[in-house]
Enzyme design. Structure first.
Site, PDB file in Angstrom:
ATOM      1  N   GLY A  43      49.467  30.759  52.963  1.00  0.00           N
ATOM      2  CA  GLY A  43      49.762  30.287  51.622  1.00  0.00           C
ATOM      3  C   GLY A  43      50.086  31.445  50.729  1.00  0.00           C
ATOM      4  O   GLY A  43      50.307  32.557  51.195  1.00  0.00           O
ATOM      5  N   ASP A  54      34.817  36.383  39.633  1.00  0.00           N
ATOM      6  CA  ASP A  54      36.104  37.077  39.474  1.00  0.00           C
ATOM      7  C   ASP A  54      37.247  36.098  39.708  1.00  0.00           C
ATOM      8  O   ASP A  54      38.263  36.421  40.296  1.00  0.00           O
ATOM      9  CB  ASP A  54      36.183  38.254  40.468  1.00  0.00           C
ATOM     10  N   LYS A 112      44.624  46.926  44.683  1.00  0.00           N
ATOM     11  CA  LYS A 112      44.051  48.059  43.987  1.00  0.00           C
ATOM     12  C   LYS A 112      42.755  48.471  44.671  1.00  0.00           C
ATOM     13  O   LYS A 112      42.448  49.638  44.788  1.00  0.00           O
ATOM     14  CB  LYS A 112      43.796  47.670  42.531  1.00  0.00           C
TER      15      LYS A 112
HETATM   16  N1  LIG Z   1      41.728  35.087  54.326  1.00  0.00           N
HETATM   17  C1  LIG Z   1      42.924  35.426  53.868  1.00  0.00           C
HETATM   18  N2  LIG Z   1      44.028  34.836  54.354  1.00  0.00           N
HETATM   19  C2  LIG Z   1      45.256  35.184  53.900  1.00  0.00           C
HETATM   20  N3  LIG Z   1      45.490  36.128  52.972  1.00  0.00           N
HETATM   21  C3  LIG Z   1      44.434  36.757  52.463  1.00  0.00           C
HETATM   22  C4  LIG Z   1      43.105  36.445  52.867  1.00  0.00           C
HETATM   23  N4  LIG Z   1      42.255  37.234  52.183  1.00  0.00           N
HETATM   24  C5  LIG Z   1      43.033  38.000  51.391  1.00  0.00           C
HETATM   25  N5  LIG Z   1      44.347  37.722  51.552  1.00  0.00           N
HETATM   26  C6  LIG Z   1      45.497  38.367  50.876  1.00  0.00           C
HETATM   27  O1  LIG Z   1      45.144  39.679  50.453  1.00  0.00           O
HETATM   28  C7  LIG Z   1      45.138  39.773  49.028  1.00  0.00           C
HETATM   29  C8  LIG Z   1      43.944  40.597  48.566  1.00  0.00           C
HETATM   30  O2  LIG Z   1      42.738  39.983  48.953  1.00  0.00           O
HETATM   31  P1  LIG Z   1      41.514  39.838  47.968  1.00  0.00           P
HETATM   32  O3  LIG Z   1      40.379  39.298  48.749  1.00  0.00           O
HETATM   33  O4  LIG Z   1      41.923  39.060  46.757  1.00  0.00           O
HETATM   34  O5  LIG Z   1      41.194  41.360  47.594  1.00  0.00           O
HETATM   35  P2  LIG Z   1      41.558  42.257  46.302  1.00  0.00           P
HETATM   36  O6  LIG Z   1      42.087  41.377  45.218  1.00  0.00           O
HETATM   37  O7  LIG Z   1      40.234  42.868  45.952  1.00  0.00           O
HETATM   38  O8  LIG Z   1      42.548  43.259  46.792  1.00  0.00           O
HETATM   39  C9  LIG Z   1      45.080  38.341  48.553  1.00  0.00           C
HETATM   40  O9  LIG Z   1      45.625  38.152  47.288  1.00  0.00           O
HETATM   41  C10 LIG Z   1      45.867  37.604  49.625  1.00  0.00           C
HETATM   42  O10 LIG Z   1      47.250  37.709  49.384  1.00  0.00           O
END
Ligand SMILES: Nc1ncnc2c1ncn2[C@@H]1O[C@H](COP(=O)(O)OP(=O)(O)O)[C@@H](O)[C@H]1O
Ligand SMILES: [Mg+2]
Length: 287
Positions: free
Chosen positions: A186, A221, A103
């Site tokens: 993962g 969060d 989002k």
């Molecule tokens: N360092 C990372 N390595 C692998 N996947 C990641 C990583 N950072 C984010 N992701 C993937 O991207 C998605 C969104 O990242 P996130 O940092 O949670 O941002 P948001 O929830 O604000 O969109 C995560 O749920 C994960 O699936």
């Protein structure tokens, strides 16, 4: 694919230079007025027109007619500026598949010049998916960009505070609204069907919350969506732009909400009962 990647090779260095000049001028104007264009660039008038025409064709700027007519940079234009800079800084070399289109951010896999795999997160705060489809309704205007830049910087600084004591992705770099971290293999905890031994996984998450708390940081969060579980069962906590210091007036409330979210998930999904007060006591109880 990300628009900025699609056009990355076709864009000339002069296009990027001119785009940077537009970005600079955009700090003062919502729409950069036509009659200001010769001031922002040393290029001769016909070259300015030529560059604008190209940026328009790439769909990274748009022309608007409000009170006066002028130009502004579209989100893919800012993506391009960030990526060009990250490549120039030797942070990134190649780009890969999408990891998560969320989002408030789009995250992609990429490679560093040393062939390390990294995650590149483009913040899109306040830009809903609907807005992205209808490119004319990027509202409220450039606020998304300012908020997204702030968020990238804040997440980077938060990760710097807790890495590597807390299990988080390695903070590598940020540029504008874009954050680069180490890639984790993962899945989101919320997506896994089952876990063999949920209890130690819960304990490990809570241990990381405690270590962060001891450093003086609260995630702010935390939920099953921001925990990644590796195939070997190890967990990492991601998505830190909302972190706060433990001295923050709201910190107790934030910590309680973080821990409640995690306990609720493990109760609902695995029937594990933990007392919230006791758990909070352990987290705040020191090392
Ligand atoms: N360092 C990372 N390595 C692998 N996947 C990641 C990583 N950072 C984010 N992701 C993937 O991207 C998605 C969104 O990242 P996130 O940092 O949670 O941002 P948001 O929830 O604000 O969109 C995560 O749920 C994960 O699936
Ligand atoms: Mg998230």
């Amino acid at each position: 694919m990300l628009k900025a990647i699609e056009i990355f090779q076709d864009v000339e260095e002069e296009d990027v230079e001119f785009l940077r000049e537009l970005e600079k001028a955009g700090e003062r104007y919502k729409w950069i007025p036509d009659d200001r264009l010769d001031d922002i660039s040393d290029l001769p008038e016909q070259d300015i027109e030529y560059r604008l025409d190209r940026l328009n064709k790439f769909e990274i700027v748009e022309r608007g007619v409000d009170k006066y007519s002028g130009y502004r940079i579209l989100p893919p234009g800012y993506d391009l500026l960030a990526l060009k800079n990250l490549v120039r800084r030797d942070v990134l070399k190649a780009f890969g598949r999408a990891l998560g289109i969320g989002k408030e951010a789009d995250t992609y896999e990429a490679l560093t010049p040393k062939e390390d795999r990294v995650a590149v997160k483009f913040n899109r705060l306040g830009l809903s998916f609907k807005d992205l489809k209808k490119k004319r309704s990027y509202d409220p205007d450039k606020e998304w960009f300012d908020a997204s830049k702030k968020s990238a910087r804040k997440e980077f600084n938060g990760l710097k505070e807790v890495y590597p004591k807390v299990e988080v992705p390695e903070p590598i770099a940020f540029d504008r609204h874009t954050l680069v971290t180490g890639l984790i293999e993962g899945r989101e905890l919320s997506e896994v069907e089952d876990i063999d031994l949920p209890e130690p996984v819960l304990d490990e998450i809570l241990r990381n919350v405690r270590v962060a708390y001891n450093i003086g940081v609260i995630h702010g969060d935390l939920s099953e969506h921001n925990v990644i579980i590796k195939p070997n069962g190890e967990t990492l906590i991601i998505d830190w732009p909302q972190w706060e210091e433990t001295t923050h007036p709201e910190s107790e409330k934030l910590l309680r909400r973080d821990v409640e979210n995690i306990l609720k998930f493990f109760r609902r999904k695995f029937g594990i009962e933990r007392d919230i007060e006791e758990t909070l006591g352990e987290i705040k109880g020191g090392d």
